[in-house]
Enzyme design. Structure first.
Site, PDB file in Angstrom:
ATOM      1  N   PRO A  89       0.824  -1.220   0.000  1.00  0.00           N
ATOM      2  CA  PRO A  89       0.000   0.000   0.000  1.00  0.00           C
ATOM      3  C   PRO A  89       0.860   1.274   0.000  1.00  0.00           C
ATOM      4  O   PRO A  89       0.358   2.353  -0.285  1.00  0.00           O
ATOM      5  CB  PRO A  89      -0.814  -0.098   1.292  1.00  0.00           C
ATOM      6  CG  PRO A  89      -0.537  -1.423   1.888  1.00  0.00           C
ATOM      7  CD  PRO A  89       0.635  -2.034   1.199  1.00  0.00           C
ATOM      8  N   GLU A 116       3.088  -7.389   8.638  1.00  0.00           N
ATOM      9  CA  GLU A 116       3.080  -5.911   8.675  1.00  0.00           C
ATOM     10  C   GLU A 116       3.918  -5.311   7.563  1.00  0.00           C
ATOM     11  O   GLU A 116       3.827  -4.117   7.279  1.00  0.00           O
ATOM     12  CB  GLU A 116       3.599  -5.410  10.026  1.00  0.00           C
ATOM     13  CG  GLU A 116       2.759  -5.835  11.229  1.00  0.00           C
ATOM     14  CD  GLU A 116       1.279  -5.532  11.053  1.00  0.00           C
ATOM     15  OE1 GLU A 116       0.944  -4.358  10.831  1.00  0.00           O
ATOM     16  OE2 GLU A 116       0.476  -6.488  11.131  1.00  0.00           O
ATOM     17  N   ARG A 154      -1.868  -9.583 -20.511  1.00  0.00           N
ATOM     18  CA  ARG A 154      -2.773  -9.379 -21.649  1.00  0.00           C
ATOM     19  C   ARG A 154      -2.267  -8.315 -22.613  1.00  0.00           C
ATOM     20  O   ARG A 154      -2.741  -8.236 -23.752  1.00  0.00           O
ATOM     21  CB  ARG A 154      -4.210  -9.091 -21.195  1.00  0.00           C
ATOM     22  CG  ARG A 154      -4.434  -7.774 -20.519  1.00  0.00           C
ATOM     23  CD  ARG A 154      -5.874  -7.638 -20.072  1.00  0.00           C
ATOM     24  NE  ARG A 154      -6.805  -7.389 -21.167  1.00  0.00           N
ATOM     25  CZ  ARG A 154      -6.929  -6.243 -21.812  1.00  0.00           C
ATOM     26  NH1 ARG A 154      -6.173  -5.202 -21.495  1.00  0.00           N
ATOM     27  NH2 ARG A 154      -7.806  -6.111 -22.786  1.00  0.00           N
ATOM     28  N   ASP A 169      -9.171  -0.601 -25.464  1.00  0.00           N
ATOM     29  CA  ASP A 169      -9.335  -0.564 -24.004  1.00  0.00           C
ATOM     30  C   ASP A 169      -9.648   0.847 -23.543  1.00  0.00           C
ATOM     31  O   ASP A 169      -9.027   1.801 -23.993  1.00  0.00           O
ATOM     32  CB  ASP A 169      -8.051  -1.012 -23.292  1.00  0.00           C
ATOM     33  CG  ASP A 169      -7.905  -2.515 -23.273  1.00  0.00           C
ATOM     34  OD1 ASP A 169      -8.856  -3.202 -23.672  1.00  0.00           O
ATOM     35  OD2 ASP A 169      -6.838  -2.975 -22.858  1.00  0.00           O
TER      36      ASP A 169
HETATM   37  N1  4GX Z   1      -1.778  -2.884  -3.052  1.00  0.00           N
HETATM   38  N2  4GX Z   1      -1.180  -5.224   0.959  1.00  0.00           N
HETATM   39  C1  4GX Z   1       1.089  -6.207   1.188  1.00  0.00           C
HETATM   40  C2  4GX Z   1       2.018  -6.644   3.410  1.00  0.00           C
HETATM   41  C3  4GX Z   1       3.105  -5.676   3.125  1.00  0.00           C
HETATM   42  C4  4GX Z   1       3.148  -4.398   3.723  1.00  0.00           C
HETATM   43  C5  4GX Z   1       4.181  -3.555   3.422  1.00  0.00           C
HETATM   44  C6  4GX Z   1       5.079  -5.220   2.009  1.00  0.00           C
HETATM   45  C7  4GX Z   1       5.174  -3.973   2.589  1.00  0.00           C
HETATM   46  C8  4GX Z   1      -1.632  -3.918  -1.114  1.00  0.00           C
HETATM   47  C9  4GX Z   1      -2.373  -2.994  -1.884  1.00  0.00           C
HETATM   48  C10 4GX Z   1      -1.940  -4.318   0.260  1.00  0.00           C
HETATM   49  C11 4GX Z   1      -1.392  -5.394   2.387  1.00  0.00           C
HETATM   50  C12 4GX Z   1      -0.186  -6.139   0.371  1.00  0.00           C
HETATM   51  C13 4GX Z   1      -0.087  -5.461   3.162  1.00  0.00           C
HETATM   52  N3  4GX Z   1       4.067  -6.061   2.276  1.00  0.00           N
HETATM   53  N4  4GX Z   1      -0.627  -4.311  -1.866  1.00  0.00           N
HETATM   54  N5  4GX Z   1       0.809  -6.465   2.598  1.00  0.00           N
HETATM   55  N6  4GX Z   1      -3.468  -2.317  -1.510  1.00  0.00           N
HETATM   56  O1  4GX Z   1      -2.883  -3.796   0.811  1.00  0.00           O
HETATM   57  O2  4GX Z   1      -0.713  -3.688  -3.043  1.00  0.00           O
END
Ligand code: 4GX
Length: 254
Positions: A89, A116, A154, A169
C-alpha cells in the site's frame, strides 16, 4: 516474457494463473510465469519467513535472508531481473501506463509481502518498483500481484488475439467503454437500443462515441481532462457542457 512470483502461498497464486487468458498464454509459451515458494529459500528447521519487529510493536516482519536468497537464485536461473516489483500500500498506484511499461520489461520478479511488511533492506537493495493496486489494506500481496500479472500479460503481443480489443481498451482511449448488448433483441421487456439493430455502421459508431463520453462525464469526469477525443466524442462533450451551463442559468434564476 519471463515472470517469477515469490510468495508464501504458491498454491493460491498458481490457481489463478491456471485459468483463462493467462493460462492460455502460458501453455502457448508466449509468457513463462513461475511461482516460487519463499519457504524453499529458508535454511532453518522451521522454514521461518518472519520475525518480530526491531523497536517493538504489533505484528511480524518478513525476514530479509529468504527474500535475498530467492531473488539471487531466480537471477541465476533466469538472468538479471529488469525489474523487481513489491506489492505494498506504500507503493505508487498501478495504472494502465505501468502495465504497458512492465509488459516490455523481462525478466520480471514480483514479491508478495505478508504480515506488517518486509525488512526495509529488501526494499532498498532489491526492489525497483513499489506498486499499490488501490487505497485499501489487504491481508497480503498475492491478490495485488495477480492483478498486476493479469493486466501485464494481456498486453504482451500475441496474448489477446485481436490487437483492436487491446487498443480499444477504455484506459488506452482515455474514456470509459460504451454499453454492450447481445441477443435477444428484447429480454423481459427490456429492448436493445434501436440504433444497434439497424446495421448502419456510421450511426452505430456515433451512438457508441456519445455513450462513451456521456458515461465518462457522469462517472469519471476526471478522465475528460487530457482525453484525445474523436470529432463525434468532442461534439457530445460540448453538448453536455452546454446543457450544464443552461441548467446553472436556470438554477440562478437569471
Ligand atoms: N496494493 N497489501 C502487502 C504486506 C506488506 C506491507 C508492506 C510489504 C510492505 C496492497 C495494496 C496491500 C497489504 C499487500 C499489506 N508487504 N498491496 N501487505 N493495496 O494492501 O498492493
Amino acid at each position: 516474457m519471463v515472470v517469477d512470483v515469490i510468495t508464501i502461498f504458491p498454491a493460491m497464486v498458481e490457481a489463478a494463473l491456471t485459468e483463462g487468458v493467462v493460462a492460455r498464454a502460458r501453455s502457448s509459451g508466449v509468457v513463462d510465469v513461475r511461482v516460487r515458494d519463499l519457504r524453499d529459500f529458508t535454511t532453518d528447521r522451521h522454514r521461518s519467513v518472519d520475525d518480530v519487529p526491531y523497536g517493538g510493536g504489533p505484528g511480524m516482519v518478513m525476514k530479509p535472508e529468504p527474500l535475498f536468497r530467492a531473488v539471487d537464485a531466480i537471477a541465476a536461473e533466469r538472468g538479471q531481473p529488469a525489474a523487481v516489483v513489491l506489492m505494498t500500500p506504500q507503493g505508487r498506484r498501478f495504472t494502465h501506463e505501468t502495465a504497458a511499461r512492465l509488459s516490455r520489461t523481462s525478466p520480471l520478479i514480483v514479491i508478495c509481502g505478508r504480515y506488517e511488511g518486509i525488512d526495509e533492506r529488501v526494499t532498498s537493495a532489491l526492489v525497483t518498483d513499489e506498486l499499490s493496486i488501490g487505497d485499501y489494506v489487504l491481508t497480503g500481496g498475492e491478490l495485488p500481484a495477480l492483478v498486476v500479472i493479469d493486466a501485464v500479460v494481456r498486453l504482451v503481443p500475441g496474448v489477446v488475439g485481436d490487437a483492436e480489443s487491446v487498443e480499444g481498451d477504455s484506459f488506452v482511449r482515455g474514456l470509459l467503454d460504451h454499453p454492450h448488448y447481445t441477443r435477444p433483441a428484447e429480454f423481459r421487456g427490456l429492448p436493445v437500443p434501436e440504433t444497434l439493430l439497424s446495421g448502419h455502421h456510421g450511426e452505430i459508431e456515433k451512438w457508441r462515441a456519445r455513450e462513451r463520453v456521456r458515461r465518462t462525464w457522469e462517472r469519471r469526469p476526471d478522465m475528460l481532462t487530457g482525453a484525445a477525443l474523436t470529432a463525434e466524442e468532442q461534439r457530445t462533450l460540448n453538448e453536455l457542457k452546454l446543457n450544464e451551463l443552461k441548467l446553472d442559468e436556470l438554477k440562478d434564476g437569471d
